[in-house]
Design a protein around this motif. Structure first.
Motif, short mmCIF file in Angstrom:
data_model
loop_
_atom_site.label_atom_id
_atom_site.label_comp_id
_atom_site.label_asym_id
_atom_site.label_seq_id
_atom_site.Cartn_x
_atom_site.Cartn_y
_atom_site.Cartn_z
N THR A 1 -18.14 -12.77 1.58
CA THR A 1 -17.21 -13.12 0.82
C THR A 1 -16.39 -11.93 0.35
OG1 THR A 1 -18.56 -13.40 -1.13
CG2 THR A 1 -18.03 -15.36 0.19
N THR B 1 -17.30 -20.86 9.62
CA THR B 1 -16.32 -21.45 8.78
C THR B 1 -15.89 -20.45 8.14
OG1 THR B 1 -17.66 -23.52 8.57
CG2 THR B 1 -15.42 -23.27 7.30
N SER C 1 -22.71 -13.20 1.01
CA SER C 1 -22.64 -14.29 1.58
C SER C 1 -21.29 -14.25 2.45
CB SER C 1 -22.47 -15.45 0.62
OG SER C 1 -21.33 -15.36 -0.36
N PHE D 1 -17.87 -22.62 -1.21
CA PHE D 1 -18.73 -21.68 -0.47
C PHE D 1 -19.60 -20.88 -1.61
CE2 PHE D 1 -15.13 -21.90 2.28
CZ PHE D 1 -15.75 -21.91 3.69
N THR E 1 -14.11 -22.14 -4.37
CA THR E 1 -13.21 -22.35 -3.12
C THR E 1 -12.21 -21.07 -3.08
OG1 THR E 1 -11.56 -23.72 -4.48
CG2 THR E 1 -13.48 -24.83 -3.53
N LEU F 1 -13.59 -16.30 2.36
CA LEU F 1 -14.70 -16.81 1.97
C LEU F 1 -15.24 -17.29 3.36
CD1 LEU F 1 -14.29 -19.04 -1.31
CD2 LEU F 1 -15.17 -16.79 -1.13
N THR F 2 -16.66 -17.17 3.82
CA THR F 2 -17.04 -17.35 4.94
C THR F 2 -18.43 -18.14 4.66
OG1 THR F 2 -18.55 -15.72 5.50
CG2 THR F 2 -15.96 -15.64 5.93
N ASP F 3 -19.20 -18.62 5.46
CA ASP F 3 -20.44 -19.14 5.45
C ASP F 3 -21.57 -18.36 6.46
OD1 ASP F 3 -19.76 -20.18 7.94
OD2 ASP F 3 -20.05 -22.20 7.39
N GLN G 1 -12.77 -26.01 0.47
CA GLN G 1 -14.20 -25.96 0.73
C GLN G 1 -14.98 -25.06 -0.15
OE1 GLN G 1 -15.54 -25.92 5.00
NE2 GLN G 1 -17.42 -25.11 4.48
#
Length: 276
Positions: free
Chosen positions: A234, A18, A232, A41, A154, A249-251, A39
Protein backbone atom coordinates in the motif's frame (compact mmCIF):
# COMPACT_ATOMS: atom_id res chain seq x y z
CA UNK A 1 -15.80 10.96 -20.72
CA UNK A 2 -12.05 10.92 -21.30
CA UNK A 3 -9.98 9.91 -18.30
CA UNK A 4 -7.90 12.70 -16.73
CA UNK A 5 -5.39 10.22 -15.26
CA UNK A 6 -5.39 7.28 -17.71
CA UNK A 7 -2.27 5.79 -16.13
CA UNK A 8 -4.30 4.70 -13.08
CA UNK A 9 -5.61 1.81 -15.17
CA UNK A 10 -2.07 0.40 -15.34
CA UNK A 11 -2.61 -1.13 -11.89
CA UNK A 12 -4.31 -3.89 -13.90
CA UNK A 13 -0.79 -4.94 -14.90
CA UNK A 14 0.54 -5.20 -11.35
CA UNK A 15 1.16 -8.81 -10.28
CA UNK A 16 -1.40 -8.63 -7.46
CA UNK A 17 -4.79 -10.29 -6.95
CA UNK A 18 -6.58 -7.00 -6.29
CA UNK A 19 -5.61 -3.33 -6.51
CA UNK A 20 -7.41 -0.01 -6.27
CA UNK A 21 -6.06 3.50 -6.69
CA UNK A 22 -7.12 7.13 -6.84
CA UNK A 23 -5.72 10.62 -7.37
CA UNK A 24 -7.11 13.58 -5.43
CA UNK A 25 -6.25 17.19 -6.21
CA UNK A 26 -5.16 19.78 -3.65
CA UNK A 27 -8.62 21.33 -3.73
CA UNK A 28 -10.10 18.01 -2.57
CA UNK A 29 -11.67 17.01 -5.87
CA UNK A 30 -11.23 13.48 -7.14
CA UNK A 31 -9.20 13.50 -10.34
CA UNK A 32 -9.64 9.79 -11.06
CA UNK A 33 -10.12 6.44 -9.37
CA UNK A 34 -9.75 2.87 -10.56
CA UNK A 35 -10.55 -0.55 -9.17
CA UNK A 36 -12.63 -1.55 -6.12
CA UNK A 37 -12.18 1.70 -4.21
CA UNK A 38 -14.72 0.66 -1.57
CA UNK A 39 -12.91 -2.58 -0.69
CA UNK A 40 -11.20 -2.68 2.70
CA UNK A 41 -7.48 -3.51 2.68
CA UNK A 42 -4.96 -3.84 5.54
CA UNK A 43 -2.86 -0.66 5.50
CA UNK A 44 0.24 -1.89 7.34
CA UNK A 45 2.43 1.20 7.92
CA UNK A 46 0.13 3.54 5.99
CA UNK A 47 -1.60 3.44 9.39
CA UNK A 48 1.14 5.71 10.77
CA UNK A 49 0.08 8.97 9.08
CA UNK A 50 -3.46 8.45 10.37
CA UNK A 51 -2.14 7.82 13.88
CA UNK A 52 0.16 10.83 13.66
CA UNK A 53 -2.75 13.03 12.61
CA UNK A 54 -4.65 11.98 15.73
CA UNK A 55 -1.65 12.87 17.89
CA UNK A 56 -1.48 16.29 16.22
CA UNK A 57 -5.18 16.86 16.93
CA UNK A 58 -4.50 16.00 20.58
CA UNK A 59 -1.64 18.53 20.52
CA UNK A 60 -3.88 21.27 19.16
CA UNK A 61 -6.57 20.40 21.72
CA UNK A 62 -4.01 20.83 24.49
CA UNK A 63 -4.12 17.19 25.61
CA UNK A 64 -0.38 16.84 25.08
CA UNK A 65 2.64 18.82 23.93
CA UNK A 66 4.98 17.74 21.16
CA UNK A 67 8.00 18.41 23.34
CA UNK A 68 6.82 16.69 26.51
CA UNK A 69 8.55 13.48 27.65
CA UNK A 70 7.27 10.28 26.02
CA UNK A 71 8.80 6.90 25.32
CA UNK A 72 12.36 6.15 26.46
CA UNK A 73 14.29 8.43 28.77
CA UNK A 74 15.08 11.77 27.15
CA UNK A 75 12.63 11.28 24.29
CA UNK A 76 9.56 13.37 23.49
CA UNK A 77 6.34 13.02 21.51
CA UNK A 78 8.13 14.78 18.63
CA UNK A 79 10.98 12.24 18.72
CA UNK A 80 8.48 9.36 18.56
CA UNK A 81 6.61 10.91 15.61
CA UNK A 82 9.87 11.48 13.73
CA UNK A 83 11.41 8.04 14.41
CA UNK A 84 14.26 9.56 16.43
CA UNK A 85 13.39 8.29 19.91
CA UNK A 86 16.13 5.66 19.73
CA UNK A 87 13.67 2.76 20.07
CA UNK A 88 14.30 -0.35 17.97
CA UNK A 89 12.13 -1.28 14.99
CA UNK A 90 9.91 -3.88 16.63
CA UNK A 91 11.03 -4.38 20.20
CA UNK A 92 11.11 -2.28 23.34
CA UNK A 93 14.87 -1.76 23.24
CA UNK A 94 16.76 1.54 23.13
CA UNK A 95 19.42 1.57 20.40
CA UNK A 96 20.50 5.23 20.39
CA UNK A 97 20.12 8.49 22.28
CA UNK A 98 17.04 10.49 21.27
CA UNK A 99 17.60 12.77 18.28
CA UNK A 100 20.84 11.13 17.11
CA UNK A 101 19.67 8.50 14.61
CA UNK A 102 16.65 7.85 12.41
CA UNK A 103 15.54 4.40 13.55
CA UNK A 104 12.23 3.52 11.95
CA UNK A 105 10.19 2.16 14.84
CA UNK A 106 6.84 0.44 15.13
CA UNK A 107 7.52 0.32 18.86
CA UNK A 108 7.80 4.11 18.89
CA UNK A 109 4.31 4.49 17.41
CA UNK A 110 2.94 2.02 19.92
CA UNK A 111 4.51 4.13 22.65
CA UNK A 112 2.79 7.16 21.10
CA UNK A 113 -0.54 5.38 21.24
CA UNK A 114 -0.03 4.48 24.90
CA UNK A 115 1.04 8.04 25.74
CA UNK A 116 -1.99 9.60 24.08
CA UNK A 117 -4.36 7.10 25.73
CA UNK A 118 -2.97 8.01 29.16
CA UNK A 119 -3.07 11.74 28.41
CA UNK A 120 -6.70 11.68 27.26
CA UNK A 121 -8.06 8.69 29.18
CA UNK A 122 -9.41 7.43 25.84
CA UNK A 123 -8.17 4.25 24.11
CA UNK A 124 -6.08 5.24 21.09
CA UNK A 125 -8.32 3.53 18.53
CA UNK A 126 -11.33 5.40 19.92
CA UNK A 127 -9.46 8.71 19.94
CA UNK A 128 -8.42 8.18 16.33
CA UNK A 129 -12.04 7.48 15.45
CA UNK A 130 -13.35 10.58 17.24
CA UNK A 131 -10.59 12.96 16.20
CA UNK A 132 -9.94 11.96 12.57
CA UNK A 133 -12.04 9.18 11.08
CA UNK A 134 -15.51 10.34 12.09
CA UNK A 135 -15.04 14.04 11.21
CA UNK A 136 -13.69 13.10 7.77
CA UNK A 137 -16.45 10.59 7.06
CA UNK A 138 -13.98 7.70 6.93
CA UNK A 139 -16.68 5.19 7.85
CA UNK A 140 -14.88 2.14 6.42
CA UNK A 141 -11.64 2.73 8.35
CA UNK A 142 -10.73 1.16 11.67
CA UNK A 143 -7.70 0.53 13.84
CA UNK A 144 -7.62 -3.11 14.84
CA UNK A 145 -4.51 -3.23 16.98
CA UNK A 146 -1.20 -1.38 16.78
CA UNK A 147 -1.16 2.35 15.88
CA UNK A 148 1.93 1.50 13.84
CA UNK A 149 0.47 -1.02 11.43
CA UNK A 150 -3.02 -2.36 12.11
CA UNK A 151 -5.27 0.06 10.25
CA UNK A 152 -7.79 -1.19 7.68
CA UNK A 153 -9.25 1.19 5.12
CA UNK A 154 -10.44 1.81 1.57
CA UNK A 155 -9.19 3.99 -1.24
CA UNK A 156 -12.37 6.05 -0.91
CA UNK A 157 -11.61 6.80 2.74
CA UNK A 158 -7.94 7.56 2.16
CA UNK A 159 -8.96 10.01 -0.57
CA UNK A 160 -10.80 11.89 2.19
CA UNK A 161 -7.67 11.84 4.35
CA UNK A 162 -5.44 12.99 1.47
CA UNK A 163 -7.85 15.85 0.77
CA UNK A 164 -7.70 16.85 4.45
CA UNK A 165 -3.90 16.88 4.57
CA UNK A 166 -3.73 19.05 1.45
CA UNK A 167 -6.37 21.52 2.71
CA UNK A 168 -6.62 21.00 6.48
CA UNK A 169 -9.88 21.49 8.36
CA UNK A 170 -9.11 19.42 11.46
CA UNK A 171 -5.70 21.02 12.06
CA UNK A 172 -4.12 24.44 11.70
CA UNK A 173 -2.30 24.45 8.33
CA UNK A 174 0.87 25.46 10.18
CA UNK A 175 0.74 22.20 12.14
CA UNK A 176 0.46 20.21 8.91
CA UNK A 177 3.35 22.22 7.43
CA UNK A 178 5.41 21.20 10.45
CA UNK A 179 4.42 17.55 9.95
CA UNK A 180 5.53 17.59 6.29
CA UNK A 181 8.82 19.38 7.05
CA UNK A 182 12.04 17.63 8.02
CA UNK A 183 12.31 17.01 11.75
CA UNK A 184 15.87 16.65 13.08
CA UNK A 185 17.59 17.31 9.71
CA UNK A 186 20.67 15.42 8.60
CA UNK A 187 20.06 12.14 10.40
CA UNK A 188 20.94 8.95 8.57
CA UNK A 189 19.06 5.69 8.76
CA UNK A 190 17.50 2.79 6.91
CA UNK A 191 14.33 3.22 4.87
CA UNK A 192 12.70 -0.23 5.12
CA UNK A 193 12.87 -2.03 1.79
CA UNK A 194 15.21 0.57 0.28
CA UNK A 195 18.34 0.48 2.41
CA UNK A 196 20.53 3.12 4.00
CA UNK A 197 19.71 6.75 3.23
CA UNK A 198 21.94 9.76 3.85
CA UNK A 199 20.00 11.63 5.04
CA UNK A 200 16.89 9.64 5.90
CA UNK A 201 14.53 12.60 6.18
CA UNK A 202 11.22 12.34 8.00
CA UNK A 203 8.57 14.71 9.21
CA UNK A 204 6.07 14.06 11.99
CA UNK A 205 4.52 10.76 10.97
CA UNK A 206 5.20 11.32 7.27
CA UNK A 207 8.25 10.19 5.33
CA UNK A 208 9.76 12.93 3.14
CA UNK A 209 11.20 12.07 -0.24
CA UNK A 210 13.88 14.76 -0.59
CA UNK A 211 16.77 13.25 -2.58
CA UNK A 212 16.42 9.64 -1.43
CA UNK A 213 17.53 6.99 -3.87
CA UNK A 214 16.27 4.35 -4.33
CA UNK A 215 12.75 5.35 -3.37
CA UNK A 216 9.18 4.12 -3.75
CA UNK A 217 7.97 7.33 -5.43
CA UNK A 218 9.05 8.44 -8.92
CA UNK A 219 11.82 10.34 -10.64
CA UNK A 220 9.27 13.07 -11.36
CA UNK A 221 8.21 13.30 -7.71
CA UNK A 222 9.23 16.60 -6.17
CA UNK A 223 11.65 16.56 -3.22
CA UNK A 224 8.78 17.92 -1.11
CA UNK A 225 6.71 14.77 -1.70
CA UNK A 226 5.70 13.15 1.57
CA UNK A 227 3.63 10.16 2.62
CA UNK A 228 4.09 6.52 3.53
CA UNK A 229 4.10 3.02 2.13
CA UNK A 230 3.12 -0.20 3.86
CA UNK A 231 4.35 -3.77 3.86
CA UNK A 232 0.86 -4.89 2.81
CA UNK A 233 1.52 -3.42 -0.65
CA UNK A 234 0.00 0.00 0.00
CA UNK A 235 1.03 3.62 -0.38
CA UNK A 236 -0.10 7.21 -0.05
CA UNK A 237 1.95 10.07 -1.41
CA UNK A 238 1.21 13.79 -1.48
CA UNK A 239 3.21 15.98 -3.86
CA UNK A 240 2.72 19.68 -3.01
CA UNK A 241 4.38 20.77 -6.26
CA UNK A 242 2.01 18.63 -8.34
CA UNK A 243 -0.87 19.79 -6.12
CA UNK A 244 -2.15 16.23 -5.91
CA UNK A 245 -2.05 13.04 -3.90
CA UNK A 246 -2.21 9.39 -4.91
CA UNK A 247 -3.45 6.37 -2.96
CA UNK A 248 -2.91 2.74 -3.99
CA UNK A 249 -4.01 -0.31 -1.99
CA UNK A 250 -3.35 -3.96 -2.86
CA UNK A 251 -3.65 -7.38 -1.28
CA UNK A 252 -0.10 -8.55 -2.03
CA UNK A 253 2.74 -7.89 0.43
CA UNK A 254 5.38 -5.34 -0.55
CA UNK A 255 8.33 -6.87 -2.37
CA UNK A 256 10.37 -6.73 -5.55
CA UNK A 257 7.19 -6.34 -7.59
CA UNK A 258 6.40 -3.04 -5.83
CA UNK A 259 9.97 -1.77 -6.07
CA UNK A 260 9.71 -2.31 -9.82
CA UNK A 261 6.12 -1.16 -10.40
CA UNK A 262 5.54 1.85 -8.16
CA UNK A 263 8.08 4.45 -9.41
CA UNK A 264 7.08 4.26 -13.12
CA UNK A 265 3.44 4.26 -12.07
CA UNK A 266 3.97 7.43 -10.05
CA UNK A 267 5.85 9.06 -12.93
CA UNK A 268 3.01 8.23 -15.31
CA UNK A 269 0.44 9.69 -12.91
CA UNK A 270 2.45 12.87 -12.52
CA UNK A 271 2.88 13.13 -16.30
CA UNK A 272 -0.88 12.78 -16.73
CA UNK A 273 -1.51 15.52 -14.17
CA UNK A 274 0.79 17.88 -16.07
CA UNK A 275 -1.31 17.49 -19.20
CA UNK A 276 -4.68 18.10 -17.54
Amino acid sequence: MESSVPSLASIENWPVPTAAAAVVRADGTLAESYGPTGQRFPLASVTKPLAAYAVLVAYEEGALDLDEPAGPEGATVRHLLAHTSGLAFDENRVMAAPGTRRIYSNTGFEALGDHLAKATDIPFAEYLHQAVLEPLGMTSTSLEGSPAKDGVSTVDDLVRFAAEVQAPRLLDPRTVLDAMSVAYPGLTGILPGYGHQRPNDWGLGFEIRDGKSPHWTGALSSPRTFGHFGQSGTFLWIDPDARAACVALTDRPFGAWAVEAWPPFTDAVLADLRTV
